[in-house]
Design a protein around this motif. Structure first.
Motif: not given
Length: 357
Positions: A207-212, A236-241, A244-246, A248-257
């Protein structure tokens, strides 16, 4: 050929009989016990294993594996490295000997790392821990791999069809030592892209999102990080982090990448489908699950995850059709999901409810 199984262990008495039964096709079984306080050693010796007890300090998996390999007779032809929580299917020796042609250095074989609750295969990939006696050494403090350090060129890598090893671990065992060992591994070889990916993934597990995020972005920037499947996993792990950081827009971008990086994998498409499900975007669910299901060849690497190849795609489609009032297609998807997990009471209940409707 003389085939020797070698292993390391500590406090694994519960697995001894099952493991020794599985390894009985070998000519010899050699074990390095690193400090058991239960009766593991006595049980192993009673079953015919040659056991040496030593303390490895500071602890490193590669040091322990190399020490256990040192205990194998010099005249062994084939060395088979397994752990006590692993089980070969019967007939593995004949399949291995059949595949082991002159000039072979290593053999790859099918490995089931995890199982779904209904007993079906979970994560499956091909492992490479069978090798000839001389020239190979284990490297890296954790997630150790074999590296050729002998003279000349390494031998051929052959595929041993029919050799199947299953992993049945003790779920209570801690993996807490993995993180400091991975950090050490990256310190020792900072340009090793594989270890960078594993470290970023381990930060996610802790759960160390920023380090991940920081570690996996570094992984993606490394010139040697060219395997698209692993690059997509880092994204995908970046997106899921970010989820967790709240963000979802960044997550969506990384999932597409991730999907663009490895469009041949189901996993990033299923991540997008799951994100759409959480946002109640039912058309998105249907689109991305449709793309995932169009991929019918399951990869043979550890990147492949069980969920994408189980009932989840059809289950999400069932929910999306149901939420948009299309009961017939929802029932069809529910039935397909149940076929893939026939003992799941929730999936069976979905079929029953939709059939009545």
């Amino acid at each position: 050929m003389k085939i020797v199984v070698y292993a390391i262990c500590k406090n694994e008495a519960q697995f001894v009989d099952r493991w020794m039964d599985s390894m009985s096709e070998a000519d010899q079984v050699v074990v390095l016990d690193t400090g058991s306080t239960d009766d593991t050693v006595a049980r192993l010796e009673a079953r015919g294993a040659v056991v040496t007890v030593e303390t490895i300090s500071p602890w490193r998996f590669d040091t322990a594996r190399n020490r256990s390999l040192d205990l194998v007779d010099e005249d062994a032809d084939i060395c088979v490295c397994t752990d006590l929580d692993e089980v070969f299917h019967p007939g593995w020796r004949a399949a291995l000997e059949s595949a082991w042609t002159p000039g072979t250095g290593q053999a790859r074989y099918r490995y089931t790392w995890s199982f779904r609750p209904d007993g079906a295969d979970g994560v499956v990939f091909w492992y490479e821990k069978i090798h000839r006696r001389h020239g190979y050494r284990w490297v890296h403090p954790v997630h150790e791999i074999l590296r050729w350090e002998g003279p000349g060129q390494p031998g051929l890598m052959v595929t041993a069809l029919g050799v199947q090893l299953d992993h049945h671990p003790d779920p209570s065992k801690s993996r807490g030592q993995y993180l400091p060992l991975l950090e050490l591994s990256v310190q020792e070889e900072p340009e090793d892209d594989r270890n960078a990916h594993y470290l970023g993934r381990e930060y996610f597990f802790h759960s160390r999102w920023d380090d991940c995020i920081a570690t996996l972005k570094r992984h993606l920037s490394m010139p040697t990080a060219t395997w698209k499947d692993e690059r997509a996993a880092s994204m995908r792990y970046i997106a899921k982090s970010y989820i967790q950081k709240g963000d979802p827009a960044q997550a969506r971008s990384w999932f597409f990448r991730a999907a663009a990086e490895a469009p041949h994998l189901r996993e990033p498409w299923m991540d997008l489908a799951t994100l759409c499900y959480q946002q109640e975007n039912w058309d998105g669910v249907l689109y991305f699950t449709g793309v995932a299901l169009a991929i019918t060849v399951r990869p043979d690497t550890y990147i492949c995850e069980a969920e994408a190849w189980g009932p989840l795609p059809h289950d999400l489609r069932c929910q999306a059709y149901f939420r948009t009032g299309r009961i017939g297609p929802a029932r069809e998807e529910a039935q397909k999901a149940l076929v893939l997990s026939p003992t799941d009471p929730r999936l069976a209940g979905n079929v029953e409810i939709l059939s009545r409707m």
